[in-house]
Design a protein around this motif. Structure first.
Motif, mmCIF file in Angstrom:
data_model
loop_
_atom_site.group_PDB
_atom_site.id
_atom_site.type_symbol
_atom_site.label_atom_id
_atom_site.label_comp_id
_atom_site.label_asym_id
_atom_site.label_seq_id
_atom_site.Cartn_x
_atom_site.Cartn_y
_atom_site.Cartn_z
ATOM 1 N N ARG A 2 -3.192 1.427 -0.156
ATOM 2 C CA ARG A 2 -3.178 -0.007 -0.437
ATOM 3 C C ARG A 2 -3.631 -0.220 -1.868
ATOM 4 O O ARG A 2 -4.491 0.485 -2.369
ATOM 5 C CB ARG A 2 -4.089 -0.746 0.509
ATOM 6 C CG ARG A 2 -3.578 -0.731 1.925
ATOM 7 C CD ARG A 2 -4.504 -1.382 2.846
ATOM 8 N NE ARG A 2 -4.279 -2.820 2.772
ATOM 9 C CZ ARG A 2 -4.937 -3.687 3.502
ATOM 10 N NH1 ARG A 2 -5.852 -3.293 4.338
ATOM 11 N NH2 ARG A 2 -4.688 -4.963 3.391
ATOM 12 N N CYS A 3 -3.027 -1.201 -2.500
ATOM 13 C CA CYS A 3 -3.336 -1.482 -3.890
ATOM 14 C C CYS A 3 -3.562 -2.979 -4.047
ATOM 15 O O CYS A 3 -2.771 -3.769 -3.554
ATOM 16 C CB CYS A 3 -2.167 -1.029 -4.763
ATOM 17 S SG CYS A 3 -2.383 -1.389 -6.494
ATOM 18 N N ALA A 4 -4.618 -3.365 -4.692
ATOM 19 C CA ALA A 4 -4.882 -4.781 -4.926
ATOM 20 C C ALA A 4 -4.943 -5.038 -6.428
ATOM 21 O O ALA A 4 -5.582 -4.298 -7.161
ATOM 22 C CB ALA A 4 -6.193 -5.187 -4.278
ATOM 23 N N ARG A 6 -5.997 -7.888 -9.123
ATOM 24 C CA ARG A 6 -6.703 -9.151 -9.294
ATOM 25 C C ARG A 6 -6.738 -9.469 -10.782
ATOM 26 O O ARG A 6 -7.235 -8.685 -11.583
ATOM 27 C CB ARG A 6 -8.109 -9.067 -8.739
ATOM 28 C CG ARG A 6 -8.123 -8.742 -7.265
ATOM 29 C CD ARG A 6 -9.457 -9.123 -6.662
ATOM 30 N NE ARG A 6 -9.507 -8.680 -5.292
ATOM 31 C CZ ARG A 6 -9.001 -9.345 -4.273
ATOM 32 N NH1 ARG A 6 -8.384 -10.476 -4.467
ATOM 33 N NH2 ARG A 6 -9.112 -8.884 -3.044
ATOM 34 N N ARG A 35 4.928 -6.024 0.297
ATOM 35 C CA ARG A 35 3.885 -6.975 -0.070
ATOM 36 C C ARG A 35 3.123 -7.353 1.191
ATOM 37 O O ARG A 35 3.704 -7.839 2.154
ATOM 38 C CB ARG A 35 4.514 -8.206 -0.717
ATOM 39 C CG ARG A 35 3.499 -9.108 -1.331
ATOM 40 C CD ARG A 35 4.162 -10.211 -2.112
ATOM 41 N NE ARG A 35 3.183 -10.733 -3.051
ATOM 42 C CZ ARG A 35 3.474 -11.339 -4.158
ATOM 43 N NH1 ARG A 35 4.725 -11.520 -4.490
ATOM 44 N NH2 ARG A 35 2.535 -11.776 -4.936
ATOM 45 N N ASP A 39 -1.834 -10.739 -3.273
ATOM 46 C CA ASP A 39 -2.407 -9.798 -4.234
ATOM 47 C C ASP A 39 -2.610 -8.392 -3.677
ATOM 48 O O ASP A 39 -3.361 -7.604 -4.224
ATOM 49 C CB ASP A 39 -3.732 -10.349 -4.799
ATOM 50 C CG ASP A 39 -4.813 -10.484 -3.744
ATOM 51 O OD1 ASP A 39 -4.481 -10.393 -2.555
ATOM 52 O OD2 ASP A 39 -5.978 -10.671 -4.123
ATOM 53 N N GLN A 40 -1.929 -8.052 -2.591
ATOM 54 C CA GLN A 40 -2.028 -6.695 -2.035
ATOM 55 C C GLN A 40 -0.648 -6.156 -1.713
ATOM 56 O O GLN A 40 0.202 -6.871 -1.174
ATOM 57 C CB GLN A 40 -2.890 -6.678 -0.778
ATOM 58 C CG GLN A 40 -4.343 -6.929 -1.061
ATOM 59 C CD GLN A 40 -5.189 -6.687 0.164
ATOM 60 O OE1 GLN A 40 -4.685 -6.599 1.274
ATOM 61 N NE2 GLN A 40 -6.485 -6.561 -0.044
ATOM 62 N N TRP A 41 -0.457 -4.885 -2.048
ATOM 63 C CA TRP A 41 0.830 -4.220 -1.861
ATOM 64 C C TRP A 41 0.617 -2.915 -1.125
ATOM 65 O O TRP A 41 -0.390 -2.240 -1.319
ATOM 66 C CB TRP A 41 1.461 -3.927 -3.224
ATOM 67 C CG TRP A 41 1.731 -5.151 -4.013
ATOM 68 C CD1 TRP A 41 0.833 -5.864 -4.761
ATOM 69 C CD2 TRP A 41 2.966 -5.829 -4.118
ATOM 70 N NE1 TRP A 41 1.459 -6.933 -5.324
ATOM 71 C CE2 TRP A 41 2.769 -6.938 -4.957
ATOM 72 C CE3 TRP A 41 4.241 -5.601 -3.589
ATOM 73 C CZ2 TRP A 41 3.784 -7.818 -5.272
ATOM 74 C CZ3 TRP A 41 5.251 -6.473 -3.914
ATOM 75 C CH2 TRP A 41 5.026 -7.568 -4.745
ATOM 76 N N ARG A 42 1.576 -2.524 -0.311
ATOM 77 C CA ARG A 42 1.559 -1.209 0.340
ATOM 78 C C ARG A 42 2.477 -0.307 -0.490
ATOM 79 O O ARG A 42 3.670 -0.563 -0.616
ATOM 80 C CB ARG A 42 2.037 -1.287 1.771
ATOM 81 C CG ARG A 42 1.880 0.038 2.496
ATOM 82 C CD ARG A 42 2.083 -0.103 3.980
ATOM 83 N NE ARG A 42 1.331 -1.229 4.520
ATOM 84 C CZ ARG A 42 0.132 -1.123 5.101
ATOM 85 N NH1 ARG A 42 -0.429 0.035 5.219
ATOM 86 N NH2 ARG A 42 -0.470 -2.191 5.579
#
Length: 81
Positions: A2-4, A6, A35, A39-42
């Motif tokens: 997981r990637c956030a 900000r 998505r 603000d978070q992507w797999r």
């Protein structure tokens, strides 16, 4: 994985983050990333190879695009000018 992302204050940082988000959106449309929320992507484990293959396909498409500016053949265009 997981990637956030900000964004913090500052125009340069927002532009930088915005470029990455546009890239992720293109990869989402290609089915490479997902998505989760704004603000978070797999990101898949094989992200690098899949993104590289996507880029290679896009560059092949752009090279194969041709534009025709005139319906006259080349020898007739020279005489017409």
């Amino acid at each position: 994985m997981r990637c956030a992302l900000r964004a913090r204050s500052g125009l340069r940082l927002r532009g930088h983050v915005g470029a990455h988000i546009r890239r992720l959106e293109a990869l989402r449309r290609a089915g490479i990333v997902k998505r989760i929320d704004p603000d978070q992507w797999r990101i898949p484990d094989d992200f690098e190879s899949r993104a590289a293959a996507y880029d290679a396909g896009r560059s092949r498409q752009s090279r194969s695009a041709s534009y025709r500016f005139s319906t006259l053949k080349a020898d007739r265009r020279r005489r017409a000018t």
